[in-house]
Design a protein around this motif. Structure first.
Motif, PDB file in Angstrom:
ATOM      1  N   ALA A 126       7.837  -1.287 -25.657  1.00 31.27           N
ATOM      2  CA  ALA A 126       8.047  -1.445 -27.093  1.00 31.27           C
ATOM      3  C   ALA A 126       9.340  -0.748 -27.488  1.00 31.27           C
ATOM      4  CB  ALA A 126       6.868  -0.856 -27.864  1.00 31.27           C
ATOM      5  N   ASN A 127      10.020  -1.322 -28.470  1.00 35.40           N
ATOM      6  CA  ASN A 127      11.314  -0.868 -28.989  1.00 35.40           C
ATOM      7  C   ASN A 127      12.502  -1.325 -28.141  1.00 35.40           C
ATOM      8  OD1 ASN A 127      10.373   0.620 -31.355  1.00 35.40           O
ATOM      9  ND2 ASN A 127       9.489   2.029 -29.840  1.00 35.40           N
ATOM     10  N   SER A 128      12.231  -2.109 -27.057  1.00 35.21           N
ATOM     11  CA  SER A 128      13.346  -2.794 -26.411  1.00 35.21           C
ATOM     12  C   SER A 128      13.960  -3.746 -27.429  1.00 35.21           C
ATOM     13  CB  SER A 128      12.853  -3.589 -25.189  1.00 35.21           C
ATOM     14  OG  SER A 128      12.391  -2.736 -24.173  1.00 35.21           O
TER      15      SER A 128
ATOM     16  N   LYS B 195      19.518  -6.583 -25.006  1.00 33.29           N
ATOM     17  CA  LYS B 195      20.510  -5.637 -25.517  1.00 33.29           C
ATOM     18  C   LYS B 195      20.182  -4.213 -25.095  1.00 33.29           C
ATOM     19  CE  LYS B 195      22.824  -3.984 -29.706  1.00 33.29           C
ATOM     20  NZ  LYS B 195      24.161  -4.122 -29.074  1.00 33.29           N
ATOM     21  N   VAL B 196      18.956  -3.769 -25.326  1.00 31.76           N
ATOM     22  CA  VAL B 196      18.532  -2.415 -24.963  1.00 31.76           C
ATOM     23  C   VAL B 196      17.217  -2.517 -24.207  1.00 31.76           C
ATOM     24  CG1 VAL B 196      17.834  -0.140 -25.777  1.00 31.76           C
ATOM     25  CG2 VAL B 196      19.679  -1.373 -26.943  1.00 31.76           C
ATOM     26  N   ARG B 197      17.152  -1.947 -23.023  1.00 36.86           N
ATOM     27  CA  ARG B 197      15.942  -1.931 -22.197  1.00 36.86           C
ATOM     28  C   ARG B 197      15.262  -0.579 -22.343  1.00 36.86           C
ATOM     29  NH1 ARG B 197      16.601  -3.586 -15.977  1.00 36.86           N
ATOM     30  NH2 ARG B 197      17.262  -5.485 -17.088  1.00 36.86           N
ATOM     31  N   VAL B 198      14.008  -0.594 -22.766  1.00 36.27           N
ATOM     32  CA  VAL B 198      13.232   0.639 -22.914  1.00 36.27           C
ATOM     33  C   VAL B 198      12.193   0.695 -21.798  1.00 36.27           C
ATOM     34  CG1 VAL B 198      11.643   1.935 -24.382  1.00 36.27           C
ATOM     35  CG2 VAL B 198      13.595   0.730 -25.409  1.00 36.27           C
ATOM     36  N   LEU B 199      12.223   1.777 -21.021  1.00 37.36           N
ATOM     37  CA  LEU B 199      11.317   1.973 -19.895  1.00 37.36           C
ATOM     38  C   LEU B 199      10.583   3.298 -20.054  1.00 37.36           C
ATOM     39  CD1 LEU B 199      13.832   1.026 -17.044  1.00 37.36           C
ATOM     40  CD2 LEU B 199      12.027  -0.441 -17.975  1.00 37.36           C
ATOM     41  N   PRO B 200       9.314   3.353 -19.693  1.00 36.98           N
ATOM     42  CA  PRO B 200       8.573   4.619 -19.805  1.00 36.98           C
ATOM     43  C   PRO B 200       9.063   5.641 -18.787  1.00 36.98           C
ATOM     44  CG  PRO B 200       7.235   2.956 -18.712  1.00 36.98           C
ATOM     45  CD  PRO B 200       8.471   2.254 -19.187  1.00 36.98           C
ATOM     46  N   ARG B 201       9.030   6.889 -19.179  1.00 35.08           N
ATOM     47  CA  ARG B 201       9.460   7.955 -18.268  1.00 35.08           C
ATOM     48  C   ARG B 201       8.382   8.294 -17.246  1.00 35.08           C
ATOM     49  NH1 ARG B 201      13.889  11.225 -19.623  1.00 35.08           N
ATOM     50  NH2 ARG B 201      14.952  10.566 -21.549  1.00 35.08           N
ATOM     51  N   ASN B 202       7.153   8.260 -17.649  1.00 36.87           N
ATOM     52  CA  ASN B 202       6.067   8.685 -16.768  1.00 36.87           C
ATOM     53  C   ASN B 202       5.433   7.474 -16.095  1.00 36.87           C
ATOM     54  OD1 ASN B 202       6.341  11.463 -17.488  1.00 36.87           O
ATOM     55  ND2 ASN B 202       5.265  11.019 -19.411  1.00 36.87           N
ATOM     56  N   LEU B 203       5.995   7.109 -14.967  1.00 39.02           N
ATOM     57  CA  LEU B 203       5.479   5.983 -14.201  1.00 39.02           C
ATOM     58  C   LEU B 203       4.817   6.475 -12.921  1.00 39.02           C
ATOM     59  CD1 LEU B 203       8.230   3.205 -14.408  1.00 39.02           C
ATOM     60  CD2 LEU B 203       5.978   3.217 -15.461  1.00 39.02           C
ATOM     61  N   ASN B 204       3.724   5.832 -12.550  1.00 39.16           N
ATOM     62  CA  ASN B 204       3.020   6.157 -11.319  1.00 39.16           C
ATOM     63  C   ASN B 204       3.238   5.091 -10.267  1.00 39.16           C
ATOM     64  OD1 ASN B 204       1.976   8.476 -12.447  1.00 39.16           O
ATOM     65  ND2 ASN B 204      -0.001   7.564 -12.955  1.00 39.16           N
ATOM     66  N   LEU B 205       3.020   5.452  -9.023  1.00 42.60           N
ATOM     67  CA  LEU B 205       2.927   4.479  -7.945  1.00 42.60           C
ATOM     68  C   LEU B 205       1.495   3.975  -7.927  1.00 42.60           C
ATOM     69  CD1 LEU B 205       4.619   3.337  -5.464  1.00 42.60           C
ATOM     70  CD2 LEU B 205       3.218   4.906  -4.089  1.00 42.60           C
ATOM     71  N   THR B 206       1.310   2.667  -8.039  1.00 44.37           N
ATOM     72  CA  THR B 206      -0.039   2.098  -8.084  1.00 44.37           C
ATOM     73  C   THR B 206      -0.449   1.683  -6.675  1.00 44.37           C
ATOM     74  OG1 THR B 206       0.891  -0.064  -8.648  1.00 44.37           O
ATOM     75  CG2 THR B 206       0.166   1.344 -10.460  1.00 44.37           C
ATOM     76  N   VAL B 207      -1.543   2.257  -6.183  1.00 41.13           N
ATOM     77  CA  VAL B 207      -2.056   1.995  -4.838  1.00 41.13           C
ATOM     78  C   VAL B 207      -3.387   1.277  -4.961  1.00 41.13           C
ATOM     79  CG1 VAL B 207      -2.737   2.997  -2.634  1.00 41.13           C
ATOM     80  CG2 VAL B 207      -0.915   4.075  -3.978  1.00 41.13           C
TER      81      VAL B 207
END
Length: 716
Positions: free
Chosen positions: A348-350, A392-404
């Motif tokens: 959201a907010n991208s 124009k602007v890409r918004v990515l979360p800072r807290n990402l996990n590796l999904t196993v």
């Protein structure tokens, strides 16, 4: 051609299909209204079958039809009325062949564009009851009938050969067929991974008589081959076409990769060059499956461009507005052009922009669709359905996990032990396979006694992750834990890829150097920055599968900065899906050779309008490819500002100063990947939305400030 004349010419074929003249005219009337319209027209027949009465259901075939339809309408200018779709119970052999004749054969004229697509099961089937010849066939299944003799199964299949002959009979050379299926179903249990689009058939099964008669009718016409092409989900007959699982939807791996690339690409690229990009994307998503190209043209396949088959004057885009709400202030979006590894975390907010200058801000996303709110309203340019948009602007979360994902083939107690062993480990999330998208799978090798290991989402065993026989689940997890931060790091830097949407004009070419000459292996360029002249230039041909580089080769990257400002470079990578590597821009070494001495790195800078050679322009060492064989993936990130945080993280790690090769192991990959995203965030200088806490929860990346390319190749 008048319909009566047409009927007389294909009357025998209709009789074979079991279609009466009255039925034909009723069917034909639905699609013949546009016959009086001037050429050039664009026609499509899209088939997708998820539901099979006597086979496990598939999940992504209807999504494939939707992906193709949205692409053809909004990216390549097809009229909705010229696209016919047949799905599930509609897609019988009889209805598919009749629709091909009515919608495509009857309407198509010289220079028209014709597209055929099939997603569903494929199989190998006998050509007749007492014939040993076996052919590839598309499975429709819904009008399957069993004879009184239970050993003989009379099934409605559509032979690929029949489809090819129907395509050849069209009066236009601009014919493209896309088959997202495979035919050689495995006879042994498969490792964990996505669903397979191939079905094993009974030895007694054979084709319906009507299908064989239709095939003979088409063969007897001796129609000369046109220049159409067939795109296959696999390049090798033994490969398996797979479905990929995303949040909220599944899709054919090949169809999604193909349509996503075509949203963003320019129309002048050759089909072969385009498929090399598609194959690269499929590899990054975790599968060895590679696309195939079959051309009926007498010319070289590499000369056929997207423009020849799908002409369209517009530039690429990330998606299209599909609906307008709230008095023109809110829009529904189709996000077909966003790279799939990015789509999962497109926050959201991208922000996106339209050709009119309006900007929209994403408020929510569900699968391939999103809702966005207009940032500023111009009364003279209201939003319209069908407007293309650009990132124009890409918004990515800072807290990402590796999904196993935990393979469903594990016993209940094994899943319990694995869940317990993974619990409490930072940046790791576990769940049962199939519940949601996964970055990797923890499962058992198909051996006795079993061994545990890590697999890609496509079911490929990650090299050197298999343990010894008899190993306990918890010990297996503990053994694998040190490798997981590397996989998470690769996940993070892949989120930077923006070859299609970047506004930074740069180009990168991977070459093998032989004396004074060089050979291009792969090439990447920010397509959104190309001008009209460059669009018509010839691009190098690239193998459809991941290119192979011989062990011992001398390699180099040629980097071109086409902007009027300096550009800074960072190159990270992954070896065999498990070992992180990087390019190290060493400065001249100090006199000290102490093991505790810290190396000093320099920023890699490419001056405006200049071309540099990596590593030769920055280090005294050459890049020689060592053995043994391995898979290599590089992520090349270029920015308008220095990578301050990334270099700071590199310098705080312990690297042997006496081993200053241009490419080497990355000691702290996760920390480096996080610092890299922070640098791109800092360099973007985008004002955050005051209603959200973007500065602390998300990275905000302006596409004008960076470009990121992915290179993958096999060393052998």
């Amino acid at each position: 051609m008048k319909r009566r004349t047409f009927l007389q010419r294909i009357g025998s074929i209709l009789a074979v299909l079991g279609v009466t003249e009255a039925e034909w005219l009723t069917l034909s009337d639905r699609y013949s209204q546009a016959l009086a319209q001037p050429s050039t027209r664009k026609l499509a027949l899209l088939i997708g079958v998820n539901q099979y009465r006597k086979s496990p259901s598939l999940s992504g075939c209807l999504t494939d039809v939707e992906l193709q339809k949205e692409l053809l309408i909004h990216r390549f200018g097809f009229q909705s009325s010229d696209i016919l779709t047949l799905t599930n119970e509609q897609a019988t052999r009889k209805s598919i062949e009749a629709a091909f004749l009515a919608h495509l054969t009857q309407q198509a004229q010289a220079d028209d564009v014709v597209v055929f697509h099939f997603s569903g099961y494929g199989t190998r089937i006998k050509s007749g009851k007492f014939v040993d010849t076996v052919q590839n066939a598309l499975v429709t299944d819904h009008d399957r009938q069993e004879s009184q003799d239970e050993k003989i199964v009379n099934t409605n299949y559509l032979l690929v050969e029949t489809l090819e002959l129907l395509g050849r009979s069209l009066p236009t050379e601009r014919v493209i067929a896309v088959l997202d299926t495979s035919y050689h179903a495995p006879k042994t249990p498969q490792p964990p991974g996505w669903r397979i689009r191939a079905r094993q058939e009974l030895a007694e099964a054979h084709l319906a008589t009507a299908e064989l008669e239709l095939l003979q009718q088409l063969k007897s016409k001796n129609t000369p081959a046109n220049a159409g092409i067939l795109l296959s989900a696999t390049s090798d007959p033994q490969q398996l076409a797979r479905e990929v699982l995303f949040s909220g939807f599944s899709a054919g791996l090949f169809t999604y990769a193909l349509t996503q690339y075509l949203w963003e690409t320019t129309s002048a690229t050759t089909i072969q060059f385009s498929l090399s990009h598609v194959g690269s994307l499929m590899y990054k998503l975790g599968s060895q499956q590679q696309p195939g190209l079959i051309s009926e043209s007498k010319n070289q396949p590499g000369t056929v461009s997207i423009q020849n088959l799908l002409p369209n004057p517009q530039v690429g885009a990330e998606g299209v507005i599909t609906a307008i709400e709230d008095d023109g202030k809110t829009a529904d979006l189709w996000l077909g052009g966003i790279p799939p590894q990015v789509l999962e975390y497109y926050g959201a907010n991208s922000r996106i922009t339209l050709s009119t200058g309006e900007q929209l801000t994403l408020r929510s996303r569900a699968g391939l669709t999103a809702k966005a709110q207009i940032s500023r309203v111009k009364a003279e340019t209201p939003l319209q359905v069908g407007q293309l948009f650009w990132e124009k602007v890409r918004v990515l979360p800072r807290n990402l996990n590796l999904t196993v994902a935990l393979d469903t083939g594990l016993e209940r107690i094994e899943r319990v032990d694995a869940t317990s062993a993974f619990s409490g480990v930072a940046h790791i999330s576990t769940f049962v396979a199939g519940e949601q998208p996964a970055d990797c799978i923890f499962g058992k090798l198909q051996e006795t006694p079993s061994r545990y290991g890590l697999f890609t989402p496509g079911g490929e065993l990650i090299p050197n992750t298999a343990g010894e026989a008899g190993e306990a689940v918890k010990l297996a997890v503990q053994r694998l834990l040190p490798q997981l931060p590397t996989l998470l790091a690769a996940k993070l830097w892949r989120l930077t890829e923006n070859e299609g949407s970047s506004r930074l004009p740069v180009k990168a070419t991977l070459e093998i150097v032989n004396g004074l000459s060089s050979r291009v292996v792969m090439q990447r360029e920010t397509t959104r920055t190309l001008n009209g002249e460059k669009l018509t230039s010839k691009l190098p041909l690239t193998a459809l599968s991941n290119p192979t580089v011989p062990i011992g080769s001398k390699m180099q990257y040629k980097l071109q900065n086409k902007s009027d400002i300096p550009v800074y470079l960072m190159l990270l990578g992954l070896k065999n899906h498990r070992s992180a590597i990087a390019f190290y821009p060493w400065t001249s070494p100090e006199e000290s050779t102490s093991a505790d001495s810290k190396p000093v790195f320099q920023q890699v800078i490419i001056a405006p309008g200049q071309t540099v050679i990596l590593p030769k322009s920055f280090t005294a060492s050459e890049w020689m490819i060592p053995g043994p064989a391995y898979e290599c993936e590089h992520q090349m990130i270029l920015s308008i500002a220095p990578f301050k945080e990334t270099l700071k993280s590199l310098e705080t790690s312990k690297y042997p100063i006496t081993d200053q090769r241009p490419f080497g192991a990355l000691v702290n990959p996760l920390e480096i990947a996080q610092a890299l995203l922070q640098d791109l965030h800092n360099n973007s200088t985008v004002k955050s939305d005051t209603s959200s806490n973007n500065s602390t929860d998300s990275y905000m990346l302006d596409v004008k400030s960076w470009a990121s390319f992915n290179f993958d190749f096999q060393v052998d």
